[in-house]
Scaffold this active site. Structure first.
Site, PDB file in Angstrom:
ATOM      1  N   GLY A  35      -2.217 -20.226  10.522  1.00 26.69           N
ATOM      2  CA  GLY A  35      -1.317 -19.291  10.249  1.00 26.69           C
ATOM      3  C   GLY A  35      -1.320 -18.170  11.140  1.00 26.69           C
ATOM      4  N   ASN A  36      -0.312 -17.110  11.011  1.00 26.20           N
ATOM      5  CA  ASN A  36      -0.004 -16.253  11.902  1.00 26.20           C
ATOM      6  C   ASN A  36      -1.036 -15.038  11.471  1.00 26.20           C
ATOM      7  OD1 ASN A  36       1.577 -13.304  11.976  1.00 26.20           O
ATOM      8  ND2 ASN A  36       2.098 -14.670  13.791  1.00 26.20           N
ATOM      9  N   HIS A  59       0.751  -1.117  -0.109  1.00 26.93           N
ATOM     10  CA  HIS A  59      -0.136   0.084   0.108  1.00 26.93           C
ATOM     11  C   HIS A  59       0.847   1.305   0.004  1.00 26.93           C
ATOM     12  CE1 HIS A  59      -3.776  -2.251   0.621  1.00 26.93           C
ATOM     13  NE2 HIS A  59      -3.234  -2.846   1.558  1.00 26.93           N
ATOM     14  N   ASN A  96       1.659 -13.190  -5.156  1.00 29.95           N
ATOM     15  CA  ASN A  96       1.987 -14.421  -4.761  1.00 29.95           C
ATOM     16  C   ASN A  96       2.277 -15.522  -5.393  1.00 29.95           C
ATOM     17  OD1 ASN A  96      -0.165 -16.770  -4.025  1.00 29.95           O
ATOM     18  ND2 ASN A  96      -1.121 -14.815  -4.249  1.00 29.95           N
ATOM     19  N   THR A  97       3.324 -16.486  -4.994  1.00 29.58           N
ATOM     20  CA  THR A  97       3.061 -17.680  -5.674  1.00 29.58           C
ATOM     21  C   THR A  97       3.496 -18.670  -4.681  1.00 29.58           C
ATOM     22  OG1 THR A  97       5.827 -17.254  -5.815  1.00 29.58           O
ATOM     23  CG2 THR A  97       4.250 -16.745  -7.739  1.00 29.58           C
ATOM     24  N   ARG A  98       3.077 -20.016  -5.055  1.00 31.95           N
ATOM     25  CA  ARG A  98       2.840 -21.053  -3.889  1.00 31.95           C
ATOM     26  C   ARG A  98       3.152 -22.301  -4.569  1.00 31.95           C
ATOM     27  NH1 ARG A  98      -1.615 -18.425  -5.007  1.00 31.95           N
ATOM     28  NH2 ARG A  98      -3.233 -19.727  -5.759  1.00 31.95           N
ATOM     29  N   HIS A 128      -0.455  -6.641  -5.545  1.00 30.94           N
ATOM     30  CA  HIS A 128      -0.619  -7.669  -4.708  1.00 30.94           C
ATOM     31  C   HIS A 128       0.216  -8.926  -5.704  1.00 30.94           C
ATOM     32  CE1 HIS A 128      -2.694 -11.945  -4.945  1.00 30.94           C
ATOM     33  NE2 HIS A 128      -2.096 -11.876  -3.567  1.00 30.94           N
TER      34      HIS A 128
END
Length: 286
Positions: free
Chosen positions: A270-271, A110, A122-124, A120
């Protein structure tokens, strides 16, 4: 069944290297703006449930600076068993076979200046009884510029075209469908690419999907800093700042109501701070 442990380790190593490169570049941008802001890194361990021992964890990276009002870059590697209710919704998992591993990088930025787009990425890599890659990147400008949108999409189109003839058309359409706020009847931003369930039936498929996933991360590292530097010095008005804050409210609504990653993190212990790092530092609802 294939032992995916060495593959998970390779993916994790790449995600951590990508994080280091992205964070270094973002800190360099802060230096160019006369800021000494740095990422603070906080390790965390996944909450265990009954019968689980080592469950993995991750590292939350967070920076608040002059250009990046709030940016989080998180890497996690977790494993265990899905709850019976959640297992049925995950590719390759079931009540009878709820085990999983997941490793990935997730980033949300941001920006202080409303002329600079939020973003944004992400990769996973996940395994259940199946193994697959997913990820993508999408641009979220409060004040859209056609040039920025075109350059962002062109960069990812070139990457997609190098790995699959129909990738860009499929993954752009998937992003357009996914990053949509039904109750507002608007898209979250100007899109990008989104992909999931790039399944790895064998070693060759894994290598091909991993190569594409790495290319997505490298493309993000090339194109987004270019857009930030292009816009970060522009003057803005109070009305433009207000528009950014209202837009951030839409972003928060999507992430809390519809985002799969938020749900996955909450359902797998998750956290909380890392999961909700995607929320903007300030927003308004008018």
């Amino acid at each position: 069944m294939t032992d995916w442990t060495p593959y998970t380790t390779r993916a994790r190593t790449w995600f951590e290297a990508l994080r280091d490169a992205i964070c270094a570049e973002f800190e360099a941008i802060e230096r160019e703006a006369g800021s000494e802001a740095n990422f603070a890194y906080t390790p965390w361990t996944r909450d265990a449930v009954a019968g689980e021992a080592d469950t993995g964890g991750g590292v939350q990276g967070l920076m608040k600076g002059r250009v990046f009002e709030k940016v989080g870059v998180n890497v996690s590697t977790v494993h265990g068993a899905f709850s019976p209710q959640f297992a049925a919704s995950i590719n390759g998992a079931s009540v009878e076979q709820p085990q999983f591993t997941a490793t990935g990088i997730s980033l949300v930025a941001h920006m202080a200046n409303p002329h600079v787009p939020a973003v944004h990425m992400n990769t996973r890599f996940l395994t259940t009884t199946k193994a697959w890659f997913g990820g993508g990147a999408d641009l979220n400008p409060p004040l859209p510029y056609d040039e920025d949108t075109a350059d962002f999409h062109a960069a990812f189109k070139a990457t997609c075209d190098a790995h699959g003839g129909d990738y860009y058309e499929r993954f752009k359409a998937w992003a357009d469908d996914y990053f949509y706020i039904p109750h507002r009847k608007v898209h979250r931003g100007v899109g990008g690419i989104f992909y999931d369930h790039l399944e790895c039936a064998d070693d060759a498929a894994w290598e091909a999907n991993f190569a594409f996933t790495k290319a997505v991360g490298e493309t993000f590292l090339r194109i987004f800093p270019l857009l930030v530097r292009r816009r970060m010095g522009l003057e803005f008005t109070p009305a433009q700042k207000q528009q950014q804050l209202e837009w951030r409210g839409r972003y928060a609504e999507f992430n809390l109501v519809y985002d799969r990653g938020t749900l996955f993190g909450l359902k797998t212990g998750g956290n909380i701070d890392a999961i909700l790092m995607s929320l903007p530092p300030e927003a308004v609802w008018s």
